[in-house]
Design a protein around this motif. Structure first.
Motif, PDB file in Angstrom:
ATOM      1  N   ALA A  43      -1.327  -7.043  -3.591  1.00  0.00           N
ATOM      2  CA  ALA A  43      -0.444  -6.982  -4.756  1.00  0.00           C
ATOM      3  C   ALA A  43      -0.925  -7.926  -5.847  1.00  0.00           C
ATOM      4  CB  ALA A  43       0.987  -7.318  -4.350  1.00  0.00           C
TER       5      ALA A  43
ATOM      6  N   ALA B 221      -3.882  -6.381  -7.519  1.00  0.00           N
ATOM      7  CA  ALA B 221      -3.442  -5.315  -8.419  1.00  0.00           C
ATOM      8  C   ALA B 221      -2.844  -5.903  -9.695  1.00  0.00           C
ATOM      9  CB  ALA B 221      -2.437  -4.422  -7.711  1.00  0.00           C
TER      10      ALA B 221
ATOM     11  N   ALA C 165       3.048   2.272 -10.832  1.00  0.00           N
ATOM     12  CA  ALA C 165       2.550   1.318  -9.838  1.00  0.00           C
ATOM     13  C   ALA C 165       2.722  -0.113 -10.314  1.00  0.00           C
ATOM     14  CB  ALA C 165       1.085   1.607  -9.537  1.00  0.00           C
TER      15      ALA C 165
ATOM     16  N   PHE D  16       2.365   1.537  -3.458  1.00  0.00           N
ATOM     17  CA  PHE D  16       1.369   1.715  -4.522  1.00  0.00           C
ATOM     18  C   PHE D  16       0.842   3.141  -4.563  1.00  0.00           C
ATOM     19  CE2 PHE D  16      -2.970   1.580  -6.170  1.00  0.00           C
ATOM     20  CZ  PHE D  16      -2.810   0.866  -7.350  1.00  0.00           C
TER      21      PHE D  16
ATOM     22  N   ALA E  11       5.818  -5.977  -4.497  1.00  0.00           N
ATOM     23  CA  ALA E  11       4.591  -6.490  -5.121  1.00  0.00           C
ATOM     24  C   ALA E  11       4.326  -7.929  -4.705  1.00  0.00           C
ATOM     25  CB  ALA E  11       4.688  -6.369  -6.633  1.00  0.00           C
TER      26      ALA E  11
ATOM     27  N   ASN F  45       0.820  -1.214   0.000  1.00  0.00           N
ATOM     28  CA  ASN F  45       0.000   0.000   0.000  1.00  0.00           C
ATOM     29  C   ASN F  45       0.848   1.256   0.000  1.00  0.00           C
ATOM     30  OD1 ASN F  45      -2.877   0.014  -0.149  1.00  0.00           O
ATOM     31  ND2 ASN F  45      -2.930  -1.266   1.666  1.00  0.00           N
TER      32      ASN F  45
END
Length: 221
Positions: A72, A75, A59, A50, A67, A47
């Motif tokens: 992650a 995302a 990002a 990001f 990540a 977080n």
């Protein structure tokens, strides 16, 4: 009822079963503690990186050690969908429809996978918590039945003859309850943690969806 079987064999079999239950409970408990602590750390770390990124491209290019974790992976699923949808340009069935709804569906599917991973092992805890007392009670009942048979065969009702076998049989019930309590407490605790982590993942999905659609709208302008 096979009276020729020694009561000690039945009670020992019950105790070994409860011992296996106890080992499984504490194994799952320690693993889940590590798993939730690791997920919390990974989510916080991701977080922080990001939301410091200037755009989705940056990002998406976060370092590998950042990540990692449930958020992650969600995302990464979103980035993969965005990249594939741009390349497909509506020529594949999976990308035909409202981009917002399709992206949301892709993110939610990944979130459900993360939830299933977090819930792994909880069924075992619930099963042990609900069955361990009955396993102990089963050993106690069989032990008492054997004790009553021996008392009848001996023809003596003295305290020495009655108390010993019955007392040994009741140990199984006590251990069954002792095994069940940690399993039930751990199940309730981790179930609450799953709900808390799911709420955090839902918030991240909503935020990612909002940013992705906003970026897409700006790109079209």
């Amino acid at each position: 009822m096979p009276y020729h079987i020694e009561p000690k064999v039945i009670i020992d079999g019950t105790l070994y079963t409860l011992l296996a239950f106890s080992v499984a409970t504490w194994t799952v408990l320690l693993f889940k503690i590590w798993e939730f602590a690791n997920n919390s750390y990974r989510n916080r770390h991701f977080n922080a990186a990001f939301w410091e990124a200037s755009d989705l491209v940056q990002a998406q290019s976060l370092p590998a050690d950042t990540a990692i974790g449930p958020q992650a992976r969600i995302a990464q699923q979103g980035f993969s969908w965005l990249n594939e949808s741009q390349q497909a340009d509506g020529k594949r069935l999976k990308y035909i429809g409202s981009p917002a709804e399709l992206l949301e569906h892709s993110l939610l599917v990944q979130m459900q996978k993360e939830q299933h991973l977090m819930e792994s092992g909880l069924t075992l805890l619930a099963s042990i918590g609900s069955t361990a007392p009955f396993v102990g009670l089963f050993g106690t009942v069989l032990g008492i039945m054997h004790a009553m048979h021996e008392i009848t065969a001996s023809g003596s009702t003295s305290l020495d003859v009655v108390a010993g076998p019955i007392g040994d049989a009741l140990v199984a019930t006590a251990i069954g309850i002792a095994v069940a309590v940690p399993a039930v407490l751990a199940y309730n605790f981790f179930l609450r943690r799953v709900k808390q982590h799911r709420a955090g993942l839902e918030n991240f999905v909503a935020s990612f969806l909002h940013i992705a659609l906003s970026a897409d709208s700006k790109a079209k302008v």
